[in-house]
Design an enzyme around this catalytic site. Structure first.
Site, PDB file in Angstrom:
ATOM      1  N   GLU A  14       9.139   7.773  -0.012  1.00  0.00           N
ATOM      2  CA  GLU A  14       8.532   8.163  -1.297  1.00  0.00           C
ATOM      3  C   GLU A  14       8.791   9.633  -1.574  1.00  0.00           C
ATOM      4  O   GLU A  14       8.780  10.438  -0.634  1.00  0.00           O
ATOM      5  CB  GLU A  14       7.019   8.006  -1.234  1.00  0.00           C
ATOM      6  CG  GLU A  14       6.505   6.605  -1.281  1.00  0.00           C
ATOM      7  CD  GLU A  14       4.978   6.617  -1.266  1.00  0.00           C
ATOM      8  OE1 GLU A  14       4.392   6.710  -2.350  1.00  0.00           O
ATOM      9  OE2 GLU A  14       4.394   6.557  -0.183  1.00  0.00           O
ATOM     10  N   ASP A  32      -0.660   2.773   6.868  1.00  0.00           N
ATOM     11  CA  ASP A  32      -0.648   2.560   5.420  1.00  0.00           C
ATOM     12  C   ASP A  32       0.503   1.661   4.978  1.00  0.00           C
ATOM     13  O   ASP A  32       0.323   0.812   4.113  1.00  0.00           O
ATOM     14  CB  ASP A  32      -0.552   3.923   4.708  1.00  0.00           C
ATOM     15  CG  ASP A  32      -0.629   3.784   3.190  1.00  0.00           C
ATOM     16  OD1 ASP A  32      -1.511   3.043   2.728  1.00  0.00           O
ATOM     17  OD2 ASP A  32       0.191   4.394   2.477  1.00  0.00           O
ATOM     18  N   HIS A  59       2.917  -3.668   4.690  1.00  0.00           N
ATOM     19  CA  HIS A  59       4.022  -4.031   3.801  1.00  0.00           C
ATOM     20  C   HIS A  59       5.361  -4.221   4.520  1.00  0.00           C
ATOM     21  O   HIS A  59       6.069  -5.189   4.295  1.00  0.00           O
ATOM     22  CB  HIS A  59       4.212  -2.950   2.731  1.00  0.00           C
ATOM     23  CG  HIS A  59       2.954  -2.613   1.999  1.00  0.00           C
ATOM     24  ND1 HIS A  59       2.079  -3.567   1.550  1.00  0.00           N
ATOM     25  CD2 HIS A  59       2.433  -1.428   1.617  1.00  0.00           C
ATOM     26  CE1 HIS A  59       1.073  -2.970   0.918  1.00  0.00           C
ATOM     27  NE2 HIS A  59       1.266  -1.679   0.954  1.00  0.00           N
TER      28      HIS A  59
END
Ligand code: NDP
Length: 462
Positions: A210, A229, A234
Site C-alpha cells: 500500500e 491485519d 486476506h
C-alpha cells in the site's frame, strides 16, 4: 435485476462507527439501488443516544452518491429504505438488551457486528440461544479472534447460538468476482492445470503493498500490525485459492472444503529469522506528501514494535506443492502500490543453442482491484530473430457492479456463505501465524526500518 433474499431486516450494531459510514452503508446503497435487496428493512443500533434524525442524516450522506446516479427504480428503493429505517440505543453487552431488540424486529434478521472485536465477543456471550429467533444470521468482522485459541473460543460462543451456515465471517478483500476470476482462470483452461505444480512452478508471491500510511488508524493498527491485519486473513485466503485442488463445483461446500484442506497442509516453519521478515517505516515522502515516522505518530506506542511491513514464506506440505515457497508480503507507506499474485515458472530445461538475450522465467501475474491478468513470455526479438525479447500478454478481467461491501452484504442477505470464512479455516489461519507472532514477540526476528515512500528495507529488494 432482483435476487432472492432470505433476510428481512439488516440490523447494524455500531451505527455511528467508521466501518458503517465509510463502507457498509455505501455498499448497501449500491446493492439496494440495483435491486438486489427488495423489501429489506435497515435498522441501526449503537450506544450513542442518537435521534432518528441523526441516523437518517448518516444514511443520507452515505447514500448520496448512489442516489445521484441511480435510475428511477433505484431512487425509489433507496427512499423506501430511508423511510422504513429506525435507530435503537442500547449497550449490546448488557444482559438481555440485544435479545430484546431482536424480539421486536421482523425476521429473519441479519445482525452485523460492526463493533470493536472485544465488544462483539461480549455481545455474543450476552445472547442466549433460546432468545435468538430462528433464521437469524450473525455477521462477524475481522479480526476474528486474536489467536487460534481465542478464535476457537469465539467459534464455540457462536456455534451455541446459530448453525454454522448462519454465521458469516467477513473477509471483504476477496470480492465474488475476484474469487471466480481466479477459479475461472485456473480451472476453465486446460493448458494451466498440467503445469500448476512443483514440477513447473518455482515460487508463488502474493503481494499487497500500500502507498497509504497509518492515516489516523493507530488505535486499531498499532495493536495489530501487517501480519495480523493482512497476511493472517486476506493473503492466506488468496494463497488458498491459488493452491486448491480442482473442486467439483464452485458451490460453498466444495470450495470451502478445498480451501480448508490446503490451509490445513500449510505452515510457516522455523527458523523464523530466515523464513519471515518484518520492518517499520520511518519518515519519508510519497508522491510529494510528507509521511511522519510511524513510531512518532499520535496513538502509537513505539515500544510495542508493531511492524508496518511483513513477509512470510508459507510451505504447503502436499504432493502438488512440496518445496514451492508461497511468499506473502504486505506493507504500508511503500513507494509503489501493488496488489497481485505472481506465479514464477521454472526455466525451460534446455534453451536451444543459438538463442541469445533475455532468458527470464515466465511469470503469470493476477492483479486484484482492478482485476487484471498478465503473462510474461520470451519471444523472438525484433530485428534479430535469434535474440530473445520479453513480451507481456495482458487482459482485463470482469469486475463486479457492486462495491466490495455490497458483495459481502449480498452474500449475507441471500444466505450464500461463499465469501465468508468457515469456522475451521478461521482457526487454521491463526494456527499458521501464531508461531511467527510468538517468535517476533520474543525478538527472534529483528525489526528493520525503511523510509516511507521506498520499496522497503534495502536488503529486501526483489
Ligand atoms: P469504530 O470504533 O469506528 O466503531 C465502533 C462502533 O461500536 C461505534 O459505533 C460504537 O458506538 C459502537 N459500540 C462500542 N461499544 C458499544 C456497546 N457496548 N454497545 C453498542 N455499541 C457499541 O470501529 P470501526 O467501525 O472502525 O470497526 C468496527 C469493526 O469492523 C471492527 O471489528 C474492525 O476491526 C472492523 N473493520 C473495520 C474497518 C474499517 O475500515 N473501519 C475495515 C475492516 C474491518 P459508540 O461510539 O456510540 O460507543
Amino acid at each position: 435485476m432482483t435476487s432472492q433474499t432470505s433476510v428481512k431486516t439488516l440490523l447494524i450494531l455500531g451505527a455511528s462507527g467508521d466501518l458503517t459510514g465509510r463502507l457498509l452503508l455505501p455498499g448497501l446503497a449500491r446493492l439496494v439501488a440495483r435491486g438486489h435487496a427488495p423489501g429489506l428493512v435497515l435498522v441501526g443500533a449503537g450506544s450513542d443516544p442518537w435521534t432518528p434524525e441523526q441516523w437518517l442524516e448518516r444514511i443520507e450522506e452515505s447514500f448520496a452518491d448512489e442516489n445521484s446516479q441511480a435510475e428511477a427504480y433505484g431512487r425509489r428503493e433507496l427512499k423506501r429504505i430511508r423511510e422504513s429505517t429506525s435507530y435503537h440505543q442500547l449497550d449490546v453487552t448488557g444482559e438481555g438488551q440485544l435479545a430484546g431488540l431482536l424480539a421486536q424486529l421482523e425476521g429473519p434478521v441479519a445482525v452485523y457486528f460492526a463493533l470493536p472485536p472485544r465488544i462483539s465477543q461480549l455481545a455474543c456471550e450476552a445472547l442466549a440461544s433460546d432468545r435468538v429467533p430462528a433464521g437469524t444470521r450473525l455477521v462477524m468482522e475481522k479480526p476474528f479472534g486474536s489467536s487460534e485459541e481465542s478464535a476457537r473460543h469465539l467459534n464455540e460462543t457462536l456455534a451455541a447460538l446459530v448453525p454454522e451456515d448462519h454465521i458469516h465471517r467477513v473477509d471483504h478483500f476477496l470480492g465474488k468476482a475476484t474469487v471466480l476470476n481466479i477459479l475461472g482462470l485456473r480451472f476453465a483452461n486446460n493448458f494451466l492445470e498440467p503445469v500448476w505444480n512443483r514440477e513447473h512452478i518455482e515460487k508463488v508471491e502474493i503481494i499487497f503493498d500500500e502507498d497509504l500510511a497509518l492515516e489516523g488508524r493507530a488505535r486499531y493498527y498499532d495493536g495489530a500490525g501487517a501480519l495480523r491485519d493482512m497476511i493472517q486473513s486476506h493473503l492466506l485466503q488468496i494463497m488458498a485459492l491459488m493452491a486448491i485442488e480442482p473442486p467439483a463445483s464452485v458451490g460453498e461446500r466444495d470450495l470451502r472444503d478445498a480451501v480448508a484442506t490446503v490451509l490445513r497442509a500449510s505452515s510457516i516453519k522455523a527458523p523464523y529469522a530466515r523464513n519471515t521478515r518484518r520492518a517499520r517505516y520511518t519518515a519519508g515522502s510519497i508522491d510529494g506528501r510528507k509521511v511522519p515516522d510511524y513510531a512518532k505518530e499520535t496513538g502509537v506506542d513505539a515500544s510495542r514494535g508493531t511492524e508496518t511491513l511483513a513477509e512470510v514464506q508459507v510451505e504447503i506440505d502436499n504432493w502438488r506443492w512440496q518445496g514451492v515457497p508461497f511468499i506473502l508480503r504486505s506493507g504500508k507507506a511503500l513507494g509503489n502500490k501493488r496488489k497481485e499474485a505472481v506465479v514464477t515458472f521454472r526455466p525451460p530445461p534446455h534453451l536451444p543453442k543459438g538463442f541469445t538475450g533475455v532468458d527470464a522465467p515466465n511469470q503469470l501475474r493476477i492483479g486484484f482491484g482492478p482485476d487484471t491478468l498478465a503473462f510474461d513470455v520470451d519471444v523472438n526479438g525484433p530485428g534479430n530473430v535469434l535474440s530473445l525479447d520479453r513480451a507481456t500478454l495482458k487482459a482485463e478481467l470482469s469486475a463486479s457492479d457492486l462495491l466490495p461491501y455490497g458483495e459481502v452484504l449480498e452474500g449475507i442477505l441471500t444466505g450464500d456463505p461463499l465469501l465468508s470464512v468457515r469456522a475451521d479455516t478461521a482457526e487454521d489461519c491463526w494456527r499458521i501465524v501464531d508461531p511467527v507472532l510468538k517468535a517476533w514477540a520474543r525478538g527472534s526476528v529483528p525489526l528493520q526500518e525503511y523510509p516511507a515512500g521506498t520499496s522497503g528495507p534495502g536488503d529486501w529488494l526483489a
